[in-house]
Design a protein around this motif. Structure first.
Motif, PDB file in Angstrom:
ATOM      1  N   GLU A 159     -11.712  -0.549   5.365  1.00  0.00           N
ATOM      2  CA  GLU A 159     -10.631   0.428   4.588  1.00  0.00           C
ATOM      3  C   GLU A 159     -10.842   0.350   3.182  1.00  0.00           C
ATOM      4  OE1 GLU A 159      -5.940   0.153   4.916  1.00  0.00           O
ATOM      5  OE2 GLU A 159      -6.486  -1.518   3.775  1.00  0.00           O
ATOM      6  N   THR A 187     -10.028  -4.415  10.319  1.00  0.00           N
ATOM      7  CA  THR A 187     -10.405  -2.970   9.771  1.00  0.00           C
ATOM      8  C   THR A 187     -10.131  -3.179   8.051  1.00  0.00           C
ATOM      9  OG1 THR A 187      -8.100  -2.822  10.130  1.00  0.00           O
ATOM     10  CG2 THR A 187      -9.297  -1.919  11.670  1.00  0.00           C
ATOM     11  N   LYS A 188      -9.642  -4.397   7.667  1.00  0.00           N
ATOM     12  CA  LYS A 188      -9.440  -4.388   6.195  1.00  0.00           C
ATOM     13  C   LYS A 188     -10.552  -3.871   5.268  1.00  0.00           C
ATOM     14  CE  LYS A 188     -10.274  -9.522   6.078  1.00  0.00           C
ATOM     15  NZ  LYS A 188      -9.896 -10.638   5.483  1.00  0.00           N
ATOM     16  N   TYR A 242      -8.820   4.378   5.424  1.00  0.00           N
ATOM     17  CA  TYR A 242      -8.553   3.493   6.726  1.00  0.00           C
ATOM     18  C   TYR A 242      -9.717   2.806   7.064  1.00  0.00           C
ATOM     19  CZ  TYR A 242     -10.081   8.149   8.432  1.00  0.00           C
ATOM     20  OH  TYR A 242     -10.681   9.271   8.647  1.00  0.00           O
ATOM     21  N   GLY A 243      -9.677   1.822   7.746  1.00  0.00           N
ATOM     22  CA  GLY A 243     -10.807   1.108   8.460  1.00  0.00           C
ATOM     23  C   GLY A 243     -11.409   1.647   9.798  1.00  0.00           C
ATOM     24  N   SER A 273      -3.069   7.251  10.268  1.00  0.00           N
ATOM     25  CA  SER A 273      -3.926   6.257   9.635  1.00  0.00           C
ATOM     26  C   SER A 273      -3.948   6.371   8.060  1.00  0.00           C
ATOM     27  CB  SER A 273      -5.437   6.165  10.375  1.00  0.00           C
ATOM     28  OG  SER A 273      -6.076   7.597  10.239  1.00  0.00           O
ATOM     29  N   THR A 286      -3.574  -2.014   3.139  1.00  0.00           N
ATOM     30  CA  THR A 286      -2.858  -2.581   4.319  1.00  0.00           C
ATOM     31  C   THR A 286      -2.947  -4.152   4.174  1.00  0.00           C
ATOM     32  OG1 THR A 286      -3.505  -0.744   5.898  1.00  0.00           O
ATOM     33  CG2 THR A 286      -2.757  -2.834   6.900  1.00  0.00           C
ATOM     34  N   LYS A 333       1.407  -0.708   4.829  1.00  0.00           N
ATOM     35  CA  LYS A 333       0.343  -0.199   4.013  1.00  0.00           C
ATOM     36  C   LYS A 333       1.200   0.731   2.928  1.00  0.00           C
ATOM     37  CE  LYS A 333      -3.840   2.883   3.747  1.00  0.00           C
ATOM     38  NZ  LYS A 333      -4.630   3.786   4.496  1.00  0.00           N
ATOM     39  N   ASP A 370      -6.185   2.157  13.084  1.00  0.00           N
ATOM     40  CA  ASP A 370      -5.149   2.091  11.799  1.00  0.00           C
ATOM     41  C   ASP A 370      -3.953   2.942  11.993  1.00  0.00           C
ATOM     42  OD1 ASP A 370      -6.582  -0.017  10.725  1.00  0.00           O
ATOM     43  OD2 ASP A 370      -7.489   1.327   9.356  1.00  0.00           O
ATOM     44  N   GLU A 375       0.293   3.157   0.948  1.00  0.00           N
ATOM     45  CA  GLU A 375      -0.593   3.959   0.275  1.00  0.00           C
ATOM     46  C   GLU A 375      -0.196   4.971  -0.814  1.00  0.00           C
ATOM     47  OE1 GLU A 375      -3.292   6.273   3.362  1.00  0.00           O
ATOM     48  OE2 GLU A 375      -1.936   7.816   2.641  1.00  0.00           O
TER      49      GLU A 375
END
Length: 385
Positions: A341, A337-338, A57-58, A53, A169, A98, A63, A100
């Motif tokens: 996050e 989850t956005k 993360y959310g 994840s 994400t 995503k 995730d 990251e």
């Protein structure tokens, strides 16, 4: 009699029942994903994926997705599902990605493959139907690919569609409709749409072959019918008159009859083209061919790409024929989850700044000057370049 309103939950259930979900992957069962996804062994130097994840993360479990793990590598992995054809149907391809690691150069796109793809030997030369998603390299190349396979060639959308370049994400969705229109969405918002023929500089197979067949068959039919109706034939029921004198009148020839002016509803001259086409289309062959954005044997989805810096996470894959189902799925996954996050990222950023200041203060107390900027350089935001 008044009719009671249908509850919202019943409408949602009905919508789910009507939708056909060809593939859906959220990686919610831990390491069992390895039973569904096949890592290509075509090249021993291919990079490997892990379930993660990420650093922020959310939701730690929801995730989790496939994350690239090695810098400067090609990647090739795929999952198979029951083959289907989208002929005459809407096709939606959706997933989250995503970057990251703050992508500097590499792909974040997916490919849709025919069912007969060799998963163990998946590579850059493996034939695919659709390539869709973000691709970034440097400051100039930041686009969303939408490539379609048609008549044994790959064709790219001529429009420049910009992708997201931050470290959060994002939800990518491609919609291909049977009326030859399309739509590209990012984070639930339409960012590009239009006509496939125009935006890919292509001509529909139906139009192309229909036009060719009509011209050829029409000219031939017109000639054949005209010649056919111009013919005369001997009246077999006629007999030579009793007073016919061959010596004086010459050899007797029976009267010739002309064919009727109409046959099967068509005129002998200037055949009605609309009537002829109506009959012709009953047995036409070209309308059975697969047209733009129509694919006969869809059966696999995969990631076949290159990344200079690894760390990208792919999740929430969906292939369906229902736009509303895809929208709701996006809201239930990425949509939930956005927010958390970004909150976690903000908290981490504050902690990094605080830690950097504390280290700088400690260096100052110890008489080590010149360290003011070092701490702040360690902190990097995940905003767009």
């Amino acid at each position: 009699m008044a009719v009671a309103p249908v509850p919202l939950w019943a409408v949602c259930v009905l919508r789910v029942a009507l939708a056909t979900v060809y593939f859906q992957e959220e990686f919610l069962d831990g390491e069992r994903w390895r039973n569904r996804w096949v890592q290509s062994t075509n090249d021993s130097q291919f990079g490997h994926f892990r379930l993660s994840s990420g650093k922020f993360y959310g939701h730690k479990e929801k995730d989790k997705g496939l994350q690239t793990t090695q810098n400067g590598r090609f990647y090739a992995i795929s999952a198979r599902f029951k083959p289907f054809s989208n002929k005459g149907k809407t096709l939606v391809v959706q997933y989250t990605v995503k970057h990251e690691q703050k992508m500097d150069c590499g792909g974040g796109y997916v490919k849709i493959f025919p069912a007969d793809v060799d998963q163990k030997n998946l590579n850059g030369k493996s034939q695919y139907y659709i390539m869709f998603g973000p691709d970034i390299c440097g400051f100039d190349f930041k686009k969303v690919h939408v490539i379609l396979h048609f008549k044994n060639q790959y064709h790219s959308n001529k429009k420049s569609i910009r992708c997201k370049v931050d470290g959060f994400t994002h939800l990518y969705a491609l919609v291909l409709r049977p009326d030859l229109t399309y739509e590209v969405k990012i984070d639930g918002q339409s960012i590009e749409s239009g006509d496939i023929e125009y935006d890919w500089n292509l001509t529909s197979l139906k139009k192309m072959e229909k036009s060719s067949a009509e011209s050829k068959d029409w000219d031939q039919a017109k000639d054949d019918k005209s010649q056919d109706w111009e013919k005369h034939f001997l009246d077999a029921s006629a007999s030579k008159p009793s007073d016919w004198n061959s010596e004086l009148d010459g050899d007797w020839q029976g009267p010739m009859l002309q064919k009727p002016p109409y046959q099967d509803g068509l005129k002998p001259e200037g055949i009605d083209k609309d009537v002829w086409l109506h009959q012709k289309l009953k047995n036409t062959h070209y309308l059975t061919e697969y047209d733009l954005s129509e694919f006969e044997n869809i059966g696999a989805i995969g990631l076949e790409l290159w990344q200079v810096r690894s760390g990208t996470i792919f999740d929430n894959f969906l292939i369906t024929d229902d736009e509303e189902y895809a929208e709701n799925f996006g809201k239930a996954t990425w949509g939930e989850t956005k927010g958390p996050e970004r909150e976690m990222d903000a908290i981490q950023a504050k902690e990094e700044v605080k830690k950097a200041r504390e280290e700088d203060e400690e260096e100052l107390l110890m008489g080590k000057f010149g360290g003011h900027d070092k701490g702040f350089q360690r902190f990097h935001r995940r905003d767009e370049f």
